[in-house]
Scaffold this active site. Structure first.
Site, short mmCIF file in Angstrom:
data_model
loop_
_atom_site.label_atom_id
_atom_site.label_comp_id
_atom_site.label_asym_id
_atom_site.label_seq_id
_atom_site.Cartn_x
_atom_site.Cartn_y
_atom_site.Cartn_z
N LYS A 51 1.64 -5.96 -6.45
CA LYS A 51 2.61 -4.87 -6.48
C LYS A 51 1.84 -3.55 -6.43
CE LYS A 51 6.44 -4.53 -9.04
NZ LYS A 51 7.58 -4.67 -8.12
N SER A 52 2.46 -2.50 -5.96
CA SER A 52 1.76 -1.21 -5.92
C SER A 52 1.49 -0.73 -7.33
CB SER A 52 2.58 -0.18 -5.16
OG SER A 52 2.63 -0.54 -3.79
N CYS A 133 6.59 3.78 0.74
CA CYS A 133 7.74 3.33 -0.05
C CYS A 133 8.93 4.24 0.30
CB CYS A 133 7.44 3.40 -1.53
SG CYS A 133 8.90 3.02 -2.52
N THR A 196 9.49 -1.62 4.03
CA THR A 196 10.94 -1.75 4.17
C THR A 196 11.51 -0.52 4.86
OG1 THR A 196 11.28 -0.79 2.00
CG2 THR A 196 11.18 -3.20 2.11
#
Lengths: 308, 274
Positions: A51-52, A133, A196
């Site tokens: 995960k970031s 993001c 995304t």
């Protein structure tokens, strides 16, 4: 180790990173626990992207943060929740055998050397810089759309580590090839495409947006053709390895991304509908495909679509 | 076409039951939820406020499901304050289930607080298989005892019995649910122990069972975002509570370093149970 035997056909070089097969865990999915990383690796994944991680812990948004939309497509606005670099460096401190790429996110170039100082001496094979993001302000896409910030961050990171770095790009207001070019000219060793895509879901009965953050990022099957296009365009022009990401749910999808130009392929949302046999099914599908085509190593198919 | 359980559906609350001053049961029409197995959960959306995993409570109404909520945080308080006519969103049911062997003749169920919810569902299934069932209802004090009347009703006629324990001795046996367990396993032989409730209680029950070589199944709880194995928030050691659980057996529990010891916060930091 079981994975070594398949090195003939499935092993890939992604810049300086050598993986036993081209599958990687996409950032944001199952990414906070060393025990889970080991489970995935024992289930035959090629590498992990965490995960970031940010300098300080982040709680993220209130639920709903993840909305399944059907047809293997998902919407999320988790809000970069993560335990912060101090706790996370303890989490992976005892990592011995899992190839881990740590995803990093920050709001200024000053954040990255701090995080690298905690992580660089650990068993980490590289970094992925999340500049895309789509749903957290002042982190991610707001930076990814600013070429000067991208350049400053990458140059700063390169001064503080000798490990390879990949820059994760997404669909923002800048062209994906142009922002990738800025990243590569600033020293990025690889590009990960794509993150995304900004999206939204409204419940029509209650007339209410479902995500607590209202807007989030679309992942899964619906975005795969966009990911394929971006990988193709970037890898055709730039001379660095590209890691494909977006909507991969089968070995055919892995092959498609590699033909488009990806040296490795990340898998994320679809793990929500899968079990422990998932990566074995992917790798055996890939091996059968290569055998049928008479291809000795999967690296040979990378970028075959560039002829067109 | 089969219904995709991942797609959120709206349900209207048709009935509410006040169990105590801070615990409420909400009943709503939902065919998928009505068929949930004991141990499974629904992701419950409280529009614009939260989405939380809730164990599925039994409803006597055909085609209806229910959840029992104790007001605690933001999400559970908002759910607690909902009334007949209000709408909630539902996904699921998700997760695995308690398993029953037809070889069993007598089993022990131990629940604390709203942890009793999946156990009531299980008790209904068990008595249908003509297996005798003892249910221990643990509470801190008399006012917090829930589901006693309901449990006594269907565990009557030789189907089983109900033992209530309160920490302060204001009702039933004085002591914790595990004190009640020690007493009853001294009197009867059980084939299996099923538990759900505060993790410290479950850990204690697991340890007592281990000494007695009694198999245990425990339904665990962790902070969840997705409920479907994507976010990783609910991990306990190498397991995900949403997909590998919520029910874990003795073998898995004995391999967990975090069971009864540590849990993860919303940001994923590991914290110790006090």
């Amino acid at each position: 180790m079981k994975g070594e035997k398949q090195s003939d056909t499935l092993s890939v070089n992604v810049g300086p990173m050598r993986l036993r097969n081209p599958t990687m865990l996409a950032s944001g999915i199952l990414g906070i626990s060393q025990d889970i990383f080991e489970r995935l690796y024992n289930n035959n994944i090629g590498a992990i992207v965490t995960k970031s991680i940010s300098v300080d812990p982040m709680k993220g948004y209130a639920n709903p943060t993840i909305v399944p939309l059907g047809n293997k497509t998902y919407l999320n606005a988790v809000g970069l929740s993560n335990p912060g670099v101090f706790a996370f460096s303890h989490e992976i401190m005892r990592n011995k055998f899992v190839p881990i790429v740590v995803s990093l996110v920050g709001s200024s170039e000053k954040d990255f050397p701090k995080m690298i100082s905690f992580l660089d001496s650990l068993n980490v094979i590289g970094y992925e810089i999340n500049l895309s993001c789509p749903h957290v302000s002042k982190m991610g896409m707001e930076i990814g759309d600013d070429p000067e910030m991208v350049s400053l961050i990458i140059r700063t990171i390169k001064r503080h580590t000798r490990k390879p770095i990949s820059v994760k790009i997404g669909i923002g207001s800048m062209d994906v090839v142009e922002i990738s070019r800025v990243a590569v000219e600033s020293g990025a060793d690889m590009i990960t495409a794509i993150n995304t895509v900004r999206a939204m879901k409204i419940d029509v009965q209650s007339m209410i947006p479902v995500l607590s953050n209202v807007i989030g990022g679309l992942s899964g099957k619906a975005i795969k053709p966009i990911g394929i296009r971006c990988v193709y365009e970037i890898s055709k022009v730039l001379n660095v390895p590209v890691i494909g990401c977006g909507g991969v749910s089968s070995w055919e999808d892995v092959v498609e991304y590699m033909i488009a130009g990806a040296s490795a392929v990340q898998i994320g949302s679809i793990l929500g509908n899968s079990d422990d046999t998932f990566f074995n099914r992917i790798t055996s599908g890939l091996k059968r495909y290569l055998a049928r085509k008479g291809i000795k190593n999967i690296g040979e198919i990378v970028g075959l679509a560039h002829r067109y | 076409m089969p219904i995709d359980i991942d797609l959120m559906r709206l349900a209207r609350i048709s009935e509410t039951v006040m169990e105590t001053s801070s615990v409420k049961t909400l009943v709503f029409k939902d065919r998928l939820g009505s068929k949930a197995s004991a141990g499974q959960f629904l992701m419950v959306w409280i529009p614009r406020i939260e989405e939380i995993p809730m164990s599925v409570m039994v409803s006597r109404r055909e085609g209806h499901a229910a959840v029992t909520v104790k007001k605690h945080g933001k999400g559970t308080t908002a759910l607690f304050e909902m009334d007949v006519g209000d709408f909630i969103g539902l996904r699921g049911p998700y997760g695995n289930r308690f398993t029953i062997s037809t070889e069993f003749t007598n089993v022990l169920l131990i629940g604390g607080g709203t942890g009793l919810v999946p156990l009531l569902r299980l008790a209904v299934n068990i008595t249908r298989l003509n297996i005798r069932c003892t249910l221990i209802i643990g509470a801190r004090t008399k006012d917090e005892v829930i589901f006693e009347e309901y449990a006594r009703k269907f565990l009557s006629d030789g189907k089983g019995k109900v033992i209530v324990t309160t920490d302060d001795g204001s009702y039933g046996l004085k002591g914790t649910a595990s004190d009640g367990m020690v007493k009853t396993i001294g009197e009867e032989r059980y084939d299996c122990v099923y538990t759900c409730g505060p993790e410290i209680m479950m850990k204690k029950i697991f340890e007592i069972s281990k000494e007695q070589s009694l198999p245990v199944q425990a339904s665990l709880e962790r902070y969840m975002k997705c409920g479907i194995g994507i976010c990783g928030s609910c991990c306990i050691d190498r397991w995900l509570v949403c997909r590998d659980g919520t029910v874990f057996d003795s073998n898995q529990l004995s391999r967990m370093k975090e069971f009864g010891m540590a849990f993860r916060d919303k940001d994923g930091q590991k914290l110790q149970y006090k």
